[in-house]
Write an enzyme that holds these catalytic residues in place. Structure first.
Site, PDB file in Angstrom:
ATOM      1  N   CYS A  12     -62.061   5.031  37.892  1.00 12.22           N
ATOM      2  CA  CYS A  12     -61.868   4.408  39.208  1.00 12.22           C
ATOM      3  C   CYS A  12     -60.501   4.815  39.749  1.00 12.22           C
ATOM      4  O   CYS A  12     -59.469   4.558  39.118  1.00 12.22           O
ATOM      5  CB  CYS A  12     -61.971   2.897  39.091  1.00 12.22           C
ATOM      6  SG  CYS A  12     -61.367   1.995  40.537  1.00 12.22           S
ATOM      7  N   CYS A  15     -58.307   1.837  40.565  1.00 14.31           N
ATOM      8  CA  CYS A  15     -57.800   1.246  39.323  1.00 14.31           C
ATOM      9  C   CYS A  15     -56.654   2.079  38.761  1.00 14.31           C
ATOM     10  O   CYS A  15     -55.677   1.551  38.223  1.00 14.31           O
ATOM     11  CB  CYS A  15     -58.918   1.156  38.279  1.00 14.31           C
ATOM     12  SG  CYS A  15     -60.367   0.245  38.842  1.00 14.31           S
ATOM     13  N   ASP A 433     -35.858  37.645  47.372  1.00 17.81           N
ATOM     14  CA  ASP A 433     -35.013  38.550  46.612  1.00 17.81           C
ATOM     15  C   ASP A 433     -35.594  39.952  46.815  1.00 17.81           C
ATOM     16  O   ASP A 433     -36.747  40.087  47.230  1.00 17.81           O
ATOM     17  CB  ASP A 433     -35.041  38.146  45.133  1.00 17.81           C
ATOM     18  CG  ASP A 433     -34.297  39.128  44.256  1.00 17.81           C
ATOM     19  OD1 ASP A 433     -33.166  39.497  44.612  1.00 17.81           O
ATOM     20  OD2 ASP A 433     -34.866  39.552  43.235  1.00 17.81           O
ATOM     21  N   ASP A 636     -37.573  36.620  41.171  1.00 19.64           N
ATOM     22  CA  ASP A 636     -38.150  36.878  39.851  1.00 19.64           C
ATOM     23  C   ASP A 636     -37.127  36.897  38.731  1.00 19.64           C
ATOM     24  O   ASP A 636     -37.488  36.796  37.561  1.00 19.64           O
ATOM     25  CB  ASP A 636     -38.892  38.215  39.853  1.00 19.64           C
ATOM     26  CG  ASP A 636     -37.932  39.393  39.795  1.00 19.64           C
ATOM     27  OD1 ASP A 636     -36.944  39.381  40.556  1.00 19.64           O
ATOM     28  OD2 ASP A 636     -38.152  40.300  38.980  1.00 19.64           O
ATOM     29  N   ASP A 640     -31.960  34.288  39.911  1.00 25.48           N
ATOM     30  CA  ASP A 640     -32.575  33.610  41.054  1.00 25.48           C
ATOM     31  C   ASP A 640     -32.830  32.133  40.782  1.00 25.48           C
ATOM     32  O   ASP A 640     -33.201  31.398  41.699  1.00 25.48           O
ATOM     33  CB  ASP A 640     -33.906  34.282  41.420  1.00 25.48           C
ATOM     34  CG  ASP A 640     -33.715  35.689  41.961  1.00 25.48           C
ATOM     35  OD1 ASP A 640     -32.705  35.903  42.654  1.00 25.48           O
ATOM     36  OD2 ASP A 640     -34.555  36.556  41.684  1.00 25.48           O
TER      37      ASP A 640
END
Length: 743
Positions: A12, A15, A433, A636, A640
Site C-alpha cells: 500500500c 501505508c 568538461d 569524467d 571534475d
C-alpha cells in the site's frame, strides 16, 4: 550509520508514506526513506544508538503494518546476502542463489512472482464470487424475505471485504484512523445501516477491483525493473591451479583469473588476458550492437559473452564492480524523492481528514437546517467518503517517477533519484568538461610540419615526416606522458634506447636529450625561445611539439584530441530541447578550446582552468540562470568531482569515467555518449508530463464527483465507479513512463 532493509508485504503506497513518516519521527533517527516500488527502507542513525533505533523501527512497523516483514540487506546495500546456512542441494538458479530461507537472504524474483500470482488468483475468485452473489441477490430480491435478502448481501459483502474491514478495525485500535480501509469500511457499513445493501456491496466490490488493477500495475512495473536490471551475475568460474572452480562473485579477489564461456554473464570487471569474443553490453549501455573484445581489452561485469571463450583477470571486487554500482544506483533511486512525490505525500496526509470532516458536516448540517431528511444526507456523506480515498494520487506519482528512471536505464542513463529526474526537465545551462567528455581523450598525431614548409599527414609515410617523428620518439623514449606515447605510436616502433643519453625534463616546457650524440630539443615554443631558436607559430588547433637539433629548427608535430562522433549532435539536440546556454570548461590551451567550441557550436568556452577555477565559473553561471532553472555539469575525470558536486545536476561519463566522478554525480551515462544527455532530458520531461497529467486529472475528477455527490447529482455507485476509474487510468498512465521508444 546507514543500512538497507527489504519490506516484504508492503503493498500500500499510502501505508508506505505513513510508515516513512512514523519511522522518520523516531528519536535518534537521522533519516528514513521508503522506496515503495522497490519495497526498500533506507535507515540512517548514529552508530552507537543504531541497535536501539532498529528495535524501535521494528516495533513501529509491527504496530502500524503488522503484516510487513523487515529483512536486513547485508553489506552496504549494494547486494542482498547470499550466505547459505542450511542444507539443501545447490544449483546456479536464482531461487537457490537468493534463497529466502538463508540467513539475511531476501526473497527471490521467482518467489515474489509466485506471491503476486497467488494474490491475483485469490482476488479474482473473490471478485467473481461476490459479483455472482450480488447479481443473484438483486434478481431474487422480490422473492426473498427481509432476513434472507440481508443475509445474502452480508455474505457477498464479507466475502469481498473481510480483509478491508479487519485492516480498518486494526487501524482504529492503533490510532491509524484516516486511511483508505477506514473510508471504505465506514462508507459501505453506513450503506447497510441506511438499507442500501446493493450499493454497500458494490462499493466494496469496485474498490477491490481497483486494488486488483493497482496491484497488477505495481507488480508489472517491479517485474519490468527486475528484468531490466537482471544483470546480477549468479556465479563466477575461477581458474585455480589449472582447474575451474565455481563460486560466488563476492568471493573472487582482485588478480584472480575468471573463465567466461559463450552465453555466460561476465561476473566482475576485468581485463581479457586470453581469447577474443563479442559481448552484449545492452543491459549496461542500451546499445543493441555487440562489441568485439580481445586481449588487453577491459570488460565490464553484467555484459554477456556471446561467442568465444574468455580468460579475464579481475581488476575490481564485486562490491566495486560496474554491475554492483548499477544495481545500487537503480535500487536506491526511489529513496531520493522529487518535489511532486513529497507534495502528494503531504497532501494525502491532510486531505483525507479534511474530507472526512466535510462528510460529517454534510451528514449533519443540512438536515438540522431542514434541507432534507437524515437518510438522504447521510447517503450523500457516505458517497462523499467513497470518493475521498487518495490512492490514485499516492500510487501513480511514485510509479511515474519509477517508470521514468527505469526507462532511462534502458537507454544507458542511470538517474540516482526522482529529484534529479525532475531537475533534468528544468535544465537551462549545460556545462561540459572537454577531454574525455566532448573529445575522446585519446591523443594522436594529426599533422607534421617540417622546417622546409608544408603540412604532412603522418599516415602517408612521407620521409620528411618519418624523420621528424623518429627524432621526437627518441627524445621522448623514457616519458609516459600521453603526448609522448602518441608520438611513439605515430612513429610505429620502439626507439632504440642505446641511441639516447642525457635525457633532461624541463618542467612545463619539454625535454632535451642526446640522440646519436646530438642535442635534440622537443617541447613548446618557450623551450625553443630559451635556446634562442626561432620557431614559427603553427596555425592548427592542438598541442604542438617543436623540435630542434644542435640549435637548428627541424619542424613541429601537432597532437590533437579527436572530438567524439556524436558531440556536435549532442549540442544541437540540447539546444533543440530548450537549453539556453552550452559552455565548455577545460584546462587545455585557449586555442584548442576555442577550436573545439567553434566546431561543436558551443556558446562559451573557457580554457586553462584549474579545478578551483571550474567551480568559480560554475558559480558565475549559477548566478545567471533563472530561479527555477537548473545547471548541469558533464565531466569524467577525478578533477571534475568538485564541480560535479557543486552543480544542480552532476552528469558523469560512466563507462570510462573515474570512480570519484561517478560517485559525485547525480546522473551517469553508461555509453560515454554526450548525446544521451538530451535523451535523458526528454525522458525526464515526458515523465513530468505524465505525473502532472495524473495530478490534474485525479484532482479534477475527484472535486467534480465530490461536488456532484454533495448536491445529490451522483449516486454511490457512480461515485465509486469514478474513483476506481481515476485510479486505474492514473496508474496505467504512469506505466507509460517505463515504455521508452525512440526518444
Amino acid at each position: 550509520m546507514k543500512k538497507y532493509y527489504h519490506l516484504e508485504g508492503l503493498d500500500c503506497a499510502n501505508c508506505a508514506a505513513e510508515l516513512e513518516r512514523a519511522i522518520g519521527g523516531l528519536e535518534q533517527v537521522s533519516s528514513a526513506s521508503i522506496n515503495f516500488m522497490a519495497k526498500r527502507l533506507v535507515l540512517e542513525a548514529p552508530e552507537e544508538q543504531y541497535e536501539a533505533v532498529l528495535e524501535r523501527t521494528r516495533a513501529t512497523i509491527a504496530e502500524l503494518e503488522p503484516g510487513v516483514e523487515l529483512t536486513e540487506e547485508t553489506g552496504d546495500g549494494k547486494r542482498r546476502a547470499k550466505q547459505h546456512t542450511h542444507d539443501h542441494d545447490h544449483c546456479d538458479c536464482q531461487e537457490c542463489y537468493e534463497c529466502s530461507a538463508c540467513e539475511g537472504g531476501g526473497s527471490s524474483p521467482a518467489d515474489s512472482g509466485e506471491r503476486d500470482r497467488a494474490y491475483l488468483r485469490e482476488q479474482i475468485i473473490r471478485i467473481v464470487g461476490c459479483a455472482v452473489i450480488l447479481v443473484a441477490a438483486m434478481f431474487m430480491r422480490d422473492e426473498m424475505s427481509f432476513l434472507s435478502e440481508l443475509l445474502m448481501y452480508l455474505i457477498a459483502y464479507l466475502f469481498i471485504g473481510y480483509d478491508i474491514l479487519w485492516k480498518a478495525l486494526r487501524g482504529i485500535f492503533r490510532g491509524k484512523v484516516f486511511d483508505e480501509n477506514f473510508l471504505m469500511s465506514i462508507a459501505t457499513a453506513g450503506a447497510f445501516v441506511i438499507g442500501e445493501y446493493p450499493e454497500g456491496v458494490a462499493v466494496m466490490l469496485f474498490y477491490q477491483i481497483g486494488e486488483l488493477f493497482q496491484h497488477y500495475a505495481v507488480s508489472r512495473s517491479r517485474r519490468s525493473i527486475a528484468g531490466l536490471m537482471d544483470i546480477r551475475p549468479d556465479y563466477a568460474n575461477v581458474l585455480v591451479d589449472g582447474e575451474i572452480v565455481t563460486g560466488a562473485p563476492e568471493d573472487v579477489e582482485i588478480g584472480d583469473v575468471m573463465v567466461v564461456k559463450a552465453g555466460e554473464k561476465i561476473p566482475l570487471d576485468g581485463v581479457v588476458i586470453e581469447g577474443n569474443s563479442t559481448v552484449d553490453t545492452s543491459a549496461l549501455t542500451g546499445e543493441s550492437l555487440p562489441r568485439e573484445v580481445k586481449e588487453q581489452d577491459e570488460v565490464l561485469s553484467g555484459c554477456i559473452n556471446l561467442t568465444g571463450l574468455l580468460h579475464i583477470r579481475v581488476t575490481r571486487e564485486f562490491g566495486e564492480s560496474t554491475v554492483s554500482k548499477i544495481l545500487d544506483l537503480v535500487e536506491n533511486a526511489g529513496s531520493k524523492k522529487a518535489s511532486a512525490e513529497n507534495f502528494i505525500t503531504k497532501f494525502a496526509r491532510y486531505y483525507t481528514p479534511i474530507v472526512v470532516g466535510l462528510a460529517v458536516l454534510l451528514a449533519v448540517i443540512p438536515p438540522l437546517a431542514g434541507l432534507g431528511t437524515w437518510g438522504e444526507w447521510v447517503y450523500r456523506a457516505l458517497s462523499f467518503l467513497v470518493v475521498s480515498c487518495p490512492c490514485a494520487l499516492v500510487i501513480s506519482i511514485p510509479l511515474g517517477f519509477f517508470g521514468g528512471i527505469g526507462g532511462a536505464s534502458r537507454r544507458g542513463v542511470l538517474i540516482k533519484g526522482g529529484n534529479y529526474l525532475e531537475a533534468l526537465a528544468r535544465t537551462e545551462v549545460v556545462v561540459f568538461d572537454k577531454t574525455g567528455t566532448l573529445t575522446e581523450g585519446k591523443f594522436a598525431v594529426s599533422a607534421v610540419y617540417p622546417a622546409g614548409g608544408g603540412r604532412l599527414d603522418p599516415a602517408q609515410n612521407d620521409p620528411a615526416a618519418a624523420s621528424l617523428l623518429e627524432r621526437a620518439a627518441c627524445a621522448e623514449v623514457y616519458s609516459n606522458h600521453p603526448i609522448s606515447q602518441s608520438i611513439r605510436a605515430a612513429y610505429g616502433k620502439q626507439p632504440d634506447e642505446t641511441r639516447v643519453t642525457d635525457v633532461t625534463e624541463a618542467g612545463g616546457h619539454g625535454v632535451s636529450a642526446q640522440v646519436d650524440g646530438k642535442l635534440v630539443l622537443a617541447g613548446n615554443r618557450r623551450l625553443m625561445a630559451e635556446h634562442k631558436i626561432d620557431a614559427p607559430e603553427i596555425p592548427e588547433a592542438g598541442t604542438v611539439v617543436y623540435l630542434a637539433e644542435e640549435g637548428r629548427y627541424l619542424g613541429a608535430i601537432v597532437i590533437a584530441d579527436r572530438v567524439k562522433p556524436d558531440a556536435k549532435r549532442a549540442i544541437a539536440d540540447l539546444k533543440a530541447a530548450g537549453v539556453k546556454k552550452t559552455v565548455m570548461l577545460t584546462g587545455d590551451a585557449d586555442a584548442v578550446a576555442q577550436a573545439v567550441a567553434r566546431e561543436l557550436g558551443l556558446d562559451e568556452a573557457h580554457a586553462e582552468l584549474l579545478p578551483g577555477d571550474k567551480v568559480d565559473q560554475v558559480e558565475r553561471l549559477l548566478d545567471g540562470k533563472s530561479a527555477k532553472g537548473k545547471l548541469a555539469f558533464v565531466g569524467d575525470g577525478i578533477n571534475d568531482a568538485p564541480v560535479l558536486a557543486r552543480a544542480d545536476i552532476g552528469i558523469a561519463m560512466g563507462a570510462l569515467g573515474s570512480d570519484a566522478a561517478i560517485e559525485a554525480a547525480d546522473v551517469v551515462l553508461m555509453t560515454d555518449e554526450p548525446s544521451r544527455i538530451a535523451t535523458a532530458m526528454r525522458i525526464s520531461r515526458r515523465t513530468l508530463r505524465i505525473v502532472k497529467q495524473n495530478i490534474v486529472f485525479a484532482l479534477l475528477v475527484k472535486v467534480a464527483v465530490l461536488v456532484l455527490v454533495a448536491f445529490g447529482l451522483s449516486t454511490m455507485w457512480e461515485a465509486v465507479f469514478a474513483d476506481v476509474g481515476v485510479s486505474v487510468i492514473a496508474i496505467l498512465n504512469s506505466m507509460r513512463a517505463l515504455r521508452v521508444k525512440k526518444l
